[in-house]
Design a protein around this motif. Structure first.
Motif, mmCIF file in Angstrom:
data_model
loop_
_atom_site.group_PDB
_atom_site.id
_atom_site.type_symbol
_atom_site.label_atom_id
_atom_site.label_comp_id
_atom_site.label_asym_id
_atom_site.label_seq_id
_atom_site.Cartn_x
_atom_site.Cartn_y
_atom_site.Cartn_z
ATOM 1 N N TRP A 152 -8.599 1.732 0.909
ATOM 2 C CA TRP A 152 -9.430 2.262 1.993
ATOM 3 C C TRP A 152 -9.193 3.758 2.114
ATOM 4 O O TRP A 152 -8.217 4.293 1.598
ATOM 5 C CB TRP A 152 -9.173 1.567 3.322
ATOM 6 C CG TRP A 152 -7.751 1.537 3.817
ATOM 7 C CD1 TRP A 152 -6.842 0.531 3.643
ATOM 8 C CD2 TRP A 152 -7.073 2.557 4.572
ATOM 9 N NE1 TRP A 152 -5.646 0.863 4.232
ATOM 10 C CE2 TRP A 152 -5.756 2.091 4.821
ATOM 11 C CE3 TRP A 152 -7.443 3.797 5.076
ATOM 12 C CZ2 TRP A 152 -4.821 2.838 5.532
ATOM 13 C CZ3 TRP A 152 -6.511 4.551 5.784
ATOM 14 C CH2 TRP A 152 -5.223 4.061 6.005
ATOM 15 N N ASP A 192 -4.814 1.884 13.389
ATOM 16 C CA ASP A 192 -4.654 0.496 12.982
ATOM 17 C C ASP A 192 -4.898 0.414 11.475
ATOM 18 O O ASP A 192 -5.989 0.741 10.996
ATOM 19 C CB ASP A 192 -5.644 -0.390 13.738
ATOM 20 C CG ASP A 192 -5.452 -1.866 13.444
ATOM 21 O OD1 ASP A 192 -5.637 -2.277 12.282
ATOM 22 O OD2 ASP A 192 -5.138 -2.621 14.380
ATOM 23 N N ILE A 193 -3.882 0.011 10.726
ATOM 24 C CA ILE A 193 -3.995 -0.004 9.276
ATOM 25 C C ILE A 193 -5.022 -1.021 8.794
ATOM 26 O O ILE A 193 -5.715 -0.811 7.795
ATOM 27 C CB ILE A 193 -2.616 -0.282 8.643
ATOM 28 C CG1 ILE A 193 -1.678 0.915 8.896
ATOM 29 C CG2 ILE A 193 -2.727 -0.546 7.135
ATOM 30 C CD1 ILE A 193 -0.259 0.709 8.429
ATOM 31 N N THR A 194 -5.186 -2.121 9.523
ATOM 32 C CA THR A 194 -6.128 -3.166 9.103
ATOM 33 C C THR A 194 -7.578 -2.733 9.264
ATOM 34 O O THR A 194 -8.411 -2.948 8.381
ATOM 35 C CB THR A 194 -5.886 -4.459 9.898
ATOM 36 O OG1 THR A 194 -4.537 -4.882 9.708
ATOM 37 C CG2 THR A 194 -6.834 -5.562 9.443
ATOM 38 N N THR A 195 -7.878 -2.082 10.390
ATOM 39 C CA THR A 195 -9.274 -1.705 10.685
ATOM 40 C C THR A 195 -9.565 -0.235 10.424
ATOM 41 O O THR A 195 -10.724 0.183 10.482
ATOM 42 C CB THR A 195 -9.604 -2.031 12.145
ATOM 43 O OG1 THR A 195 -8.752 -1.239 13.002
ATOM 44 C CG2 THR A 195 -9.382 -3.507 12.438
ATOM 45 N N GLN A 196 -8.509 0.543 10.171
ATOM 46 C CA GLN A 196 -8.632 1.983 9.964
ATOM 47 C C GLN A 196 -9.293 2.690 11.154
ATOM 48 O O GLN A 196 -10.098 3.614 11.003
ATOM 49 C CB GLN A 196 -9.394 2.322 8.672
ATOM 50 C CG GLN A 196 -8.719 1.857 7.415
ATOM 51 C CD GLN A 196 -9.163 0.466 7.002
ATOM 52 O OE1 GLN A 196 -10.348 0.259 6.772
ATOM 53 N NE2 GLN A 196 -8.249 -0.463 6.878
ATOM 54 N N GLN A 219 0.819 -1.209 0.000
ATOM 55 C CA GLN A 219 0.000 0.000 0.000
ATOM 56 C C GLN A 219 0.855 1.262 0.000
ATOM 57 O O GLN A 219 1.900 1.328 0.642
ATOM 58 C CB GLN A 219 -0.918 0.040 1.229
ATOM 59 C CG GLN A 219 -1.956 -1.050 1.287
ATOM 60 C CD GLN A 219 -2.836 -0.937 2.518
ATOM 61 O OE1 GLN A 219 -2.566 -0.170 3.437
ATOM 62 N NE2 GLN A 219 -3.914 -1.713 2.546
ATOM 63 N N SER A 249 4.886 4.933 9.450
ATOM 64 C CA SER A 249 4.165 3.669 9.514
ATOM 65 C C SER A 249 5.072 2.535 9.939
ATOM 66 O O SER A 249 6.287 2.560 9.730
ATOM 67 C CB SER A 249 3.540 3.332 8.147
ATOM 68 O OG SER A 249 4.553 3.158 7.167
ATOM 69 N N ASP A 304 4.375 -2.028 10.135
ATOM 70 C CA ASP A 304 3.580 -2.987 9.373
ATOM 71 C C ASP A 304 2.090 -2.870 9.679
ATOM 72 O O ASP A 304 1.253 -3.104 8.811
ATOM 73 C CB ASP A 304 4.041 -4.410 9.673
ATOM 74 C CG ASP A 304 5.357 -4.748 8.981
ATOM 75 O OD1 ASP A 304 5.760 -3.987 8.078
ATOM 76 O OD2 ASP A 304 5.975 -5.756 9.350
ATOM 77 N N SER A 305 1.734 -2.509 10.909
ATOM 78 C CA SER A 305 0.331 -2.532 11.303
ATOM 79 C C SER A 305 -0.204 -1.208 11.815
ATOM 80 O O SER A 305 -1.411 -1.067 12.000
ATOM 81 C CB SER A 305 0.114 -3.598 12.397
ATOM 82 O OG SER A 305 0.932 -3.313 13.529
ATOM 83 N N THR A 306 0.656 -0.217 12.030
ATOM 84 C CA THR A 306 0.216 1.048 12.617
ATOM 85 C C THR A 306 0.648 2.216 11.752
ATOM 86 O O THR A 306 1.779 2.269 11.270
ATOM 87 C CB THR A 306 0.792 1.224 14.039
ATOM 88 O OG1 THR A 306 0.409 0.115 14.851
ATOM 89 C CG2 THR A 306 0.272 2.507 14.674
#
Length: 231
Positions: A85, A122-126, A61, A101, A103-105
């Motif tokens: 997203w 949180d990159i996964t859940t935004q 991304q 960033s 990996d996840s934040t």
């Protein structure tokens, strides 16, 4: 028109990608180009009309903070320019000054009411999971940010004596803020973390690089995270 840069793993290639975003002006369109370290173009795409403010990367991304119709928006794109997203649940009066960033934040530096705040997303859940102030609540400045394996490093964006401060990845302060260019420098400070002199000292650790991004001179100071500058 100027531009923005970030490094990360966006394409399927095994070596890091260099992401360059051309800022838009009245006669230009914002464009994203993804390069190899040798300068070959791996991917490129145009952005919808917007004013890019900052860029970061996450696995597969390109994450861009922009102003769209005067509102702050963060959007993640694939290497082909497809929006994965978008997040626009921000106070419309804030200004996003930088992104960092892991990996996840996603770490979002903003200036709100002339004060710095950092949002952890949180990159996964935004979703916004936390927030903190990188500098005193009385410091009227925005912030720049860089992430390393274990640290968050912040610099001021001007308007106050230039300062740098280190935190853990969870936003816990490690050391008091310091002034790498003395009490009289009030320009913006860019920060970067890298293995600068590992070949010389044999120590595998990140050094901290700070430079004057505005109202100063073209020079860089190199620190480790707990000692004096080394250059």
């Amino acid at each position: 028109a100027g531009g923005l840069l970030a490094v990360g793993d966006v394409t399927v290639e095994t070596d890091p990608d260099i992401v360059a975003v051309r800022k838009a002006k009245s006669s230009t369109t914002p464009v994203v180009k993804i390069f190899s370290a040798t300068g070959s173009v791996r991917a490129h795409f145009k952005l919808p009309q917007q004013t890019p403010l900052a860029v970061a990367t996450a696995p597969s991304q390109v994450i861009i903070a922009s102003q769209i119709n005067t509102l702050p928006v963060i959007t993640a794109y694939t290497e082909t320019g497809v929006a994965a997203w978008s997040l626009d649940r921000f106070d419309p009066t804030l200004m996003i000054t930088d992104l960092g960033s892991s990996d996840s934040t996603l770490y979002v530096c903003v200036e709100l009411n002339n004060r710095s705040i950092v949002y952890l997303i949180d990159i996964t859940t935004q979703t916004i999971t936390d927030q903190f102030r990188p500098f005193s609540k009385y410091a009227q400045t925005g912030c720049t940010v860089v992430t390393s394996d274990e640290h968050l490093i912040f610099g001021t964006t001007g308007g106050v004596t230039g300062r740098v401060r280190a935190f853990t990845a969870l936003g816990e302060p490690l050391e008091p803020a310091f002034r790498p260019f003395g009490d009289d420098f009030t320009g913006a400070i860019d920060v970067q973390a890298m293995q600068w002199d590992t070949v010389e000292d044999g120590v595998v650790e990140d050094e901290l690089l700070v430079s004057q991004a505005s109202a100063g001179q073209a020079w860089v100071k190199v620190y480790n995270l707990t000692d004096e500058d080394t250059d």
